[in-house]
Design a protein around this motif. Structure first.
Motif, PDB file in Angstrom:
ATOM      1  N   GLY A 240       1.342   4.120  -2.821  1.00 49.90           N
ATOM      2  CA  GLY A 240       1.012   5.635  -2.727  1.00 49.90           C
ATOM      3  C   GLY A 240       1.932   6.585  -3.060  1.00 49.90           C
ATOM      4  O   GLY A 240       1.616   7.414  -3.411  1.00 49.90           O
TER       5      GLY A 240
ATOM      6  N   GLN B  91       0.955  -1.010  -0.019  1.00 45.04           N
ATOM      7  CA  GLN B  91      -0.345   0.396  -0.062  1.00 45.04           C
ATOM      8  C   GLN B  91       0.585   1.287  -0.233  1.00 45.04           C
ATOM      9  O   GLN B  91       0.789   2.327  -0.935  1.00 45.04           O
ATOM     10  CB  GLN B  91      -0.642   0.565   0.907  1.00 45.04           C
TER      11      GLN B  91
ATOM     12  N   GLU C  79       1.158   9.283  -5.833  1.00 45.75           N
ATOM     13  CA  GLU C  79       1.789  10.425  -5.850  1.00 45.75           C
ATOM     14  C   GLU C  79       3.039  11.786  -6.909  1.00 45.75           C
ATOM     15  O   GLU C  79       2.336  11.595  -7.436  1.00 45.75           O
ATOM     16  CB  GLU C  79       2.566  10.525  -4.711  1.00 45.75           C
TER      17      GLU C  79
END
Length: 162
Positions: A16, A12, A20
């Motif tokens: 992420g 995760q 981004e």
């Protein structure tokens, strides 16, 4: 390429970071390059060259993250058989037999290892010595300054993050 073990939480975090980079950082760099181009002569334009260099670093990191996730073997710690043995993903409380120092480590994949957060790689000497052991067992770890013996005082089958 071999599969890379990774906890669900580690996967995760990588996803992420990738999101981004793709949705926030990449567009900012493209805008910076466009603005620097508008200033004219590119040969002597330091802003343009800096933005292009940063773009290269970001694109390399994106490719690296995509490859890591493609080869990841994601292991959900909560679905592991809880038979009281140390396995990948568990957190382990240890006591150094010689010094009585206590420490908690979580055994994670190489991509997640961070000794400052007490996350050690499955390939580290400590993790290799602990795998398969149970609470109350002792594990001997070959360290540069000799053999260190730890006693396992607790095993946790959930994330070590507090």
């Amino acid at each position: 390429m071999n599969k890379i073990p990774l906890t669900e939480k580690g996967a995760q975090q990588l996803r992420g970071e990738l999101q981004e980079l793709k949705s926030v950082v990449r567009p900012k760099i493209v805008a910076a390059i466009a603005e620097a181009r508008a200033h004219g002569d590119l040969k002597e334009n330091a802003e343009y060259h800096a933005a292009r260099e940063e773009q290269g670093f970001i694109e390399a990191r994106i490719r690296d993250l995509e490859q890591q996730l493609a080869y990841a073997q994601i292991i959900d710690i909560s679905k592991l058989k809880q038979d009281g043995r140390v396995v990948f993903g568990v957190a382990v409380d240890l006591i150094n037999i010689d010094t009585d120092d206590a420490v908690r480590y979580q055994i994670v994949g190489d991509l997640e290892a961070n000794i400052k957060k007490n996350k050690i790689s499955i390939n580290s000497p400590i993790a290799r010595a602990l795998i398969g052991k149970k609470k109350g067992d002792e594990a001997q770890v070959q360290a540069p300054n000799g053999i260190t013996t730890y006693e396992i005082t607790a095993i946790y089958y959930e994330s070590a993050d507090k």
